[in-house]
Structures are given as C-alpha cells and as structure tokens.
Design an enzyme around this catalytic site. Structure first.
Site, short mmCIF file in Angstrom:
data_model
loop_
_atom_site.label_atom_id
_atom_site.label_comp_id
_atom_site.label_asym_id
_atom_site.label_seq_id
_atom_site.Cartn_x
_atom_site.Cartn_y
_atom_site.Cartn_z
N LYS A 1 -24.34 -12.35 -52.34
CA LYS A 1 -24.77 -11.59 -51.16
C LYS A 1 -26.11 -10.92 -51.42
CE LYS A 1 -20.12 -10.29 -49.57
NZ LYS A 1 -20.21 -10.80 -48.19
N ASP B 1 -13.88 -4.49 -48.90
CA ASP B 1 -13.37 -5.82 -48.57
C ASP B 1 -11.88 -5.97 -48.87
OD1 ASP B 1 -13.98 -8.24 -47.38
OD2 ASP B 1 -14.46 -9.26 -49.25
N GLU C 1 -14.47 -16.27 -49.35
CA GLU C 1 -13.38 -16.23 -50.32
C GLU C 1 -12.09 -15.64 -49.76
OE1 GLU C 1 -14.02 -12.30 -49.82
OE2 GLU C 1 -15.61 -13.77 -50.10
N ARG D 1 -10.42 -16.23 -47.06
CA ARG D 1 -9.49 -17.26 -46.58
C ARG D 1 -8.86 -18.04 -47.73
NH1 ARG D 1 -14.43 -19.72 -43.31
NH2 ARG D 1 -14.90 -17.51 -43.46
#
Length: 506
Positions: A290, A301, A362, A364
C-alpha cells in the site's frame, strides 16, 4: 454505567441533571409563545417556575431546534441541580428515528460536559414515528453509555474523570416499566459491546496481534457457562487445508489464528447463527504494498473481527436466548521473504484453487476458508463482517455499510435491524454478470475482478464459498472507523448485529 426505569414524576426525583424536551416556537419573534413549544412535564415545570422556560423561548434564548441544548441552574419546581432543555424541532412534525438518535446524542454530550454524576431522562411525552417507548429507552441507554467512552489507556497521563455513572429513565405508564427496564439493559449491553469493538480497533498492530485477539476471545468466555472459546493455530489450519488463509500470514512472524466462540443460549437442537469476522490485525498490502500515507489506519483492518467479538460480549451480557457461533480469521499481512507473491496459486479449504493477482485483496482470502469452516455448524444463517474494499467507501461513503446476500429475506432482516439500531446498511447487487470478472486462466478463481465494481466482485468471490447456507456479507470499510481529527474505531456494526440477533431470538 447504571440505568433504571422509574414511574416517579421527573420533577420529584433528586438528580444532578434533568433532561426535558422543548420544541421550536412557531410564533414570530416578540409574539406570545406557542403552547406547542412546551408540553407535558416541561409545561409542568414552567408553571412551577413562573414561566421561566416560556420566557426564555420567547426571548430566543432557547431555540428548540433539533439537538440544541440549554442548561438552566437552580430552577424552581424540581429537585434537579440543573435542567437541560433538549430541542426536538417543530412540534407536530413527525420525529423520525434518525432525528431522535441525533437529539439523544446531543443530550448525552450536554450531560457529559457537566459535573453531573447522574441524570434523569424525561422523554415519555416524545413520540417517534414507528417506534415505541422501549426503543427510545434502548437507544438512550446505548448513546449515553457510548458518550462516556474514551481510549486513553496507552497515554502516560491519567484519563480525565467522567463523572456520569447513573441514568434514570422515567416511564408514564406502569405497564411499560418491565419492557423499558429490559430495553435499558439491552441498550447498555450493546454499547458495552461497541466499547470492546472500539478498544480492539484502536489498539496498535504491535499490541493487537492475532494471538492477542485469541486471548481476548478466551477472556470473554472465562467464567461463562454458555460461552466457550478456542483458537486454532497454523499447524491445525494446515491439517484442515486452509491454504488460502495461511497464504496471507506467510510473510509475517505473527502466526495466524482461527478463533471460534460458541454461545449456547438457545435450545440444544436449534441451529446457530454464525458470525464471521475479518481480523487482519495490520495490513501492509503484502507484496502489493500500500502507499505509505495513511497506512497507520490499517490497524483498523481487523474491525470486522472486533465487531464480532463486541457482539458476542453484548449478547452474553443480555443473556440472549439464541445459539450463536463467532469465527474470527486473524492474520497479519506483511511483505516478508516468505510472503505470497502476485501470481501465486493456493488451494482453499473448499478445494477451490485461487490465483492471487493482488496480495492486498487478502481479506477475502482469510474469509473464504472461515466460511467453509462455518459449514460444520449447520448454521441457520451466516453473516460475515469485513473492512473489505475501498470500493465500498467510494460507493457509500461512511454513512452505510454495504450489504450483500444470497437470500433476500435475510438481507431484509439485516436492513431492518440496521434501521432500528441507527446503524444503516444498503443492499447491493450480487448479480451473475459480475462473477465472470473473477475468471482465471490458471486457477478456479482469481482473487480480484478488475477495477469496476470492486466491492461487488469481492462479495461475488465470497459467495462462491457460501453456497451451503443462507449468507450475508457486510462490507464495513467506510463505517468501521473515522479518519482525521476524530480518528478512531466507531463500534459499527455491533449495534446492527445485536439488533439482528435480538430479532432472531424473539
């Protein structure tokens, strides 16, 4: 914080703060005050204090506009140290649930700003469209408890003392006393769950690791005969062939955990509702790194996991008569030497192979194995919660969570729960046309579907692992935390989930 329901007149109760409703004066400036601006208990107090409230409204010192507050001290006719007048807008206009929520948040903030140790809420004269007294009480308890939340445990200086410890909610009809008391408990418990969600979300990634989340889950279960907790380690996950989840933690020194909480509050034969939370305790993006700006917010997250754990705390405090299983897929996504690379292909627990085109998609990857694992509980329904896609933020902003489902009835139940809780979601499409974007030349499925409809294709990915049961997915990337000066976890969607589970239990 303690909450009580009482049928006593609000004017006879000794309290540091008495909250009373007022409305906008419909007369022009200088004219006689409209009687509609004050009514019920507020009008009784006005009579007892020789028309002080009416005078202040007439002079324009009290506007009565929605959420406006005015503190009056030593008012004759009541036993309160101070009276807080709460504006509810124009009398006669329908007061929506959203407007009531806004007003009660302002009332909580006004009480919190005083040295008051207790407060009395007199809202039985207030009518809210399509809502009853119990709903008003529950929302009041939730927002007053939430108002005193603070996250200062990592600061060297002691946190400022918040004095407010007790709230009394007055009830006009004795027949409603039991329902209102129960609603106050439910609202308070919901806010306690929200506080846990916020705490976990606000903790930095060097403290809140996958193993830390596992410890917190076990702490929840400690001493509770209805709740059990366990955490699978990476060796156990490898034995279950969770290659997708383990591909995310491959580059990190922190081992992944699959955390399982089982709450048995319902009949033994009753199928459980399963909640699945994404628990990426820090997300660098992995090899698909990122941008550096704002990356600190990637500690949030794991807010899907935090909300699931917060929900479990709330329902155990409420002693909800329902069977619920919580599954948290916890991992840290780092670009280490063993990290998964773009183009790698992994095999999920379901047996489906996945081409990982972007290691920053990531969430999912951990969720799909957790969704497969959920099958063993023979669930009534499964709801997964995840800060899944920036695309959902683009689509819906911070006001609503994205809702996807393979069952319209389940989706409607969640939407209605969000409306009642003041924690809204919006039903998004899950059409077959989007599925083809996940086609891969080399594996059964790709983990991204291109730039268009990113939140939808992420949900489509998850749907392929949730065909064995009724399933819904909440994308909370826009609602789980605030940025800027107010940076911090919001506690959403704990309120929505608790409301949903309450409806399931009833």
């Amino acid at each position: 914080m303690e909450f009580q329901a009482k049928t006593s007149s609000a004017l006879t109760l000794r309290t540091h703060s008495l909250v009373l409703p007022v409305y906008e004066n419909s007369k022009s400036s200088g004219a006689t005050i409209s009687s509609a601006a004050i009514s019920g208990t507020t009008a009784e107090l006005d009579d007892a204090c020789d028309g002080l409230i009416a005078k202040l409204i007439k002079q324009g010192d009290i506007k009565g506009s929605l959420g406006a507050t005015r503190v009056l001290h030593d008012v004759a006719g009541c036993k309160a140290d101070r009276v807080i007048l709460l504006g509810l807008g124009k009398q006669g206009e329908a007061l929506s649930a959203e407007k009531f929520d806004k007003a009660i948040k302002k009332a909580a903030a006004a009480v919190k700003a005083t040295p008051a140790k207790d407060a009395v809420l007199c809202l039985d004269d207030v009518t809210v469209t399509d809502r009853d007294e119990a709903w008003k009480a529950s929302q009041s308890a939730k927002y007053f408890t939430d108002a005193v939340y603070q996250f200062t445990q990592l600061k060297s200086k002691k946190a400022p003392v918040i004095n407010l410890k007790k709230v009394i909610y007055t009830v006009a009809d004795k027949k409603q006393l039991k329902a209102v008391s129960s609603a106050l408990t439910a609202g308070h418990s919901t806010a306690v769950g929200m506080a846990l969600c916020k705490d976990l979300g606000n903790l930095p990634g060097n403290i809140c690791t996958p193993s830390y989340l596992a410890q917190e889950a076990k702490k929840l279960a400690r001493g509770n005969t209805k709740l059990t907790a366990k955490a699978l380690n990476e060796k156990q996950m490898r034995e279950l062939k969770m290659g997708s989840l383990l591909s995310v933690s491959a580059g990190s020194e922190q081992e992944a955990r699959l955390i399982v909480l089982e709450y048995k509050g319902g009949k033994k034969s009753a199928k459980p509702v399963v909640l699945v939370g994404k628990g990426i305790t820090f997300d660098t993006g992995g090899i698909s790194l990122k941008p550096g700006v704002g990356m600190d917010e990637m500690k949030f997250d794991m807010c899907g996991a935090a909300s699931v754990l917060g929900t479990m705390k709330a329902i155990t405090e409420m002693n909800l008569p329902l069977n619920v299983v919580a599954i948290v897929a916890a991992a840290e996504n780092m670009p280490g030497s063993r990290a998964t690379k773009p183009g790698d292909i992994v095999t999920s627990m379901s047996g489906k192979t996945i081409e990982i085109l972007n290691t920053d998609a990531e969430g999912r990857l951990v969720l799909c194995d957790a969704l497969t694992y959920a099958e063993r509980f023979k669930p009534k329904a499964v709801v997964d919660v995840a800060t899944l896609t920036g695309a959902c933020v683009v689509a819906l902003g911070k006001h609503a969570s994205g809702l996807y489902s393979n069952n319209d009835d389940l989706a409607e139940q969640l939407l209605e729960a969000g409306k009642r809780a003041g924690d809204k979601a919006w039903h998004m499409p899950l059409w077959d046309e989007y599925q083809q974007q996940l086609d891969s030349n080399f594996a059964d499925i790709a983990n991204i579907g291109g730039p268009g409809g990113g939140s939808i294709t992420a949900a489509c990915f998850l749907s392929r692992f949730a065909k064995a049961y009724d399933w819904a997915h909440l994308d909370i990337a826009g609602t789980a935390w605030d940025s800027g000066a107010a940076k911090g976890a919001t506690g959403r969607p704990v309120s929505l989930l608790v409301e949903f589970l309450q409806q399931q239990a009833s």
